[in-house]
Design an enzyme around this catalytic site. Structure first.
Site, PDB file in Angstrom:
ATOM      1  N   GLY A 158       0.779  -1.230   0.000  1.00  0.00           N
ATOM      2  CA  GLY A 158       0.000   0.000   0.000  1.00  0.00           C
ATOM      3  C   GLY A 158       0.808   1.275   0.000  1.00  0.00           C
ATOM      4  O   GLY A 158       0.248   2.379   0.075  1.00  0.00           O
ATOM      5  N   SER A 159       2.130   1.144  -0.127  1.00  0.00           N
ATOM      6  CA  SER A 159       2.976   2.340  -0.088  1.00  0.00           C
ATOM      7  C   SER A 159       2.924   3.140  -1.384  1.00  0.00           C
ATOM      8  O   SER A 159       3.238   4.330  -1.400  1.00  0.00           O
ATOM      9  CB  SER A 159       4.431   1.942   0.209  1.00  0.00           C
ATOM     10  OG  SER A 159       4.933   1.091  -0.811  1.00  0.00           O
ATOM     11  N   GLY A 160       2.546   2.483  -2.495  1.00  0.00           N
ATOM     12  CA  GLY A 160       2.475   3.185  -3.776  1.00  0.00           C
ATOM     13  C   GLY A 160       3.361   2.612  -4.858  1.00  0.00           C
ATOM     14  O   GLY A 160       3.455   3.173  -5.954  1.00  0.00           O
ATOM     15  N   LYS A 161       4.009   1.470  -4.587  1.00  0.00           N
ATOM     16  CA  LYS A 161       4.936   0.871  -5.563  1.00  0.00           C
ATOM     17  C   LYS A 161       4.229   0.541  -6.881  1.00  0.00           C
ATOM     18  O   LYS A 161       4.681   0.948  -7.955  1.00  0.00           O
ATOM     19  CB  LYS A 161       5.565  -0.401  -4.996  1.00  0.00           C
ATOM     20  CG  LYS A 161       6.336  -0.229  -3.710  1.00  0.00           C
ATOM     21  CD  LYS A 161       7.073  -1.485  -3.319  1.00  0.00           C
ATOM     22  CE  LYS A 161       6.192  -2.708  -3.169  1.00  0.00           C
ATOM     23  NZ  LYS A 161       5.189  -2.570  -2.078  1.00  0.00           N
ATOM     24  N   GLU A 170       6.013  -7.159  -8.814  1.00  0.00           N
ATOM     25  CA  GLU A 170       6.032  -8.329  -7.916  1.00  0.00           C
ATOM     26  C   GLU A 170       6.041  -9.638  -8.715  1.00  0.00           C
ATOM     27  O   GLU A 170       5.322 -10.587  -8.399  1.00  0.00           O
ATOM     28  CB  GLU A 170       4.819  -8.288  -6.978  1.00  0.00           C
ATOM     29  CG  GLU A 170       4.738  -7.067  -6.079  1.00  0.00           C
ATOM     30  CD  GLU A 170       5.751  -7.080  -4.937  1.00  0.00           C
ATOM     31  OE1 GLU A 170       6.535  -8.047  -4.827  1.00  0.00           O
ATOM     32  OE2 GLU A 170       5.762  -6.116  -4.158  1.00  0.00           O
ATOM     33  N   THR A 220       1.368   1.544  -7.923  1.00  0.00           N
ATOM     34  CA  THR A 220       0.782   2.749  -8.520  1.00  0.00           C
ATOM     35  C   THR A 220       1.826   3.489  -9.350  1.00  0.00           C
ATOM     36  O   THR A 220       1.529   3.969 -10.454  1.00  0.00           O
ATOM     37  CB  THR A 220       0.215   3.673  -7.431  1.00  0.00           C
ATOM     38  OG1 THR A 220      -0.789   2.965  -6.698  1.00  0.00           O
ATOM     39  CG2 THR A 220      -0.387   4.928  -8.040  1.00  0.00           C
TER      40      THR A 220
END
Length: 232
Positions: free
Chosen positions: A38-41, A154, A43
């Protein structure tokens, strides 16, 4: 070739997913993008793929009109990208869609299959491949479209040890072939030795952009602090 981001921000439902990110990427380098879930990777990779709207500016190389012209996105689950009934059909599917002639399609398909060591499997059913082979096929199908930058989201998360090694070997080959590789990953030990840079995103903002070892150390220190505070 250099791709530059200037003050890139993304928001959903008044929530800031990315916050004023400014950085750059070059062909011939591997950049690992790390951070908590959820950190934005992902995105960030989707911005680079031209898949979502954003505020800010992507500064493109001369002669390029849209970032999607030079980037190719590979998903975590390779089966979401498998279309053909054989490995060969899967690779040429995208080439047929852009209207290449048969000879050019054959040249490109043979090149990527040889590069990613899938040539002997060109007549195989993709669904019967191993996890690592499926992921290499997903990369090959995107690579055949000749993007300058590969965006890998990922891509080793669902693979066993052998599959992970196959993908790492493929990534190194792609770098040697002059491609820019941008990898969103939690596999810190797997990709750090082969990465040229590490971008650490925390809560939508870049908190580190530099040496992979230093970035991984910083991230692990934060994870340890958070774990310790919860344990207390």
């Amino acid at each position: 070739m250099v791709l530059k981001l200037k003050n890139i921000s993304v928001s959903y439902a008044n929530k800031h997913i990315l916050k004023n990110i400014s950085t750059s990427f070059e062909t011939g380098e591997i950049v690992m993008v790390i951070g908590a879930n959820g950190s934005g990777k992902s995105t960030l990779l989707k911005v680079l793929a031209g898949l979502i709207d954003y505020a800010g500016e992507i500064i493109l190389p001369e002669g390029i009109n849209d970032v999607s012209e030079i980037t190719g996105y590979v998903f975590q689950n390779p089966e979401t990208q498998i279309i053909g009934s054989t490995v060969w059909e899967d690779v040429i599917f995208g080439l047929e869609n852009i209207g290449l002639d048969k000879r050019e399609m054959e040249i490109r398909a043979n090149y990527v299959l040889n590069l990613l060591e899938l040539a002997e499997l060109k007549d195989a059913d993709p669904y019967y491949l191993s996890g690592g082979q499926k992921q290499r096929l997903a990369i090959a199908s995107i690579l055949a479209l000749q993007p300058e930058f590969l965006l890998l989201d990922e891509v080793t998360a669902m693979l066993d040890k052998n599959g992970k090694r196959e993908v790492v070997d493929a990534v190194v080959k792609l770098k040697e072939a002059g491609k820019g590789i941008i990898i969103a990953t939690h596999e810190l030990n797997l990709f750090s030795p082969y990465s040229d840079r590490c971008i650490y995103i925390d809560n939508g903002a870049v908190v580190f952009d530099g040496n992979p070892s230093d970035g991984v150390k910083l991230y692990r220190e934060k994870v340890h602090r958070e774990f310790t505070s919860k344990a207390v």
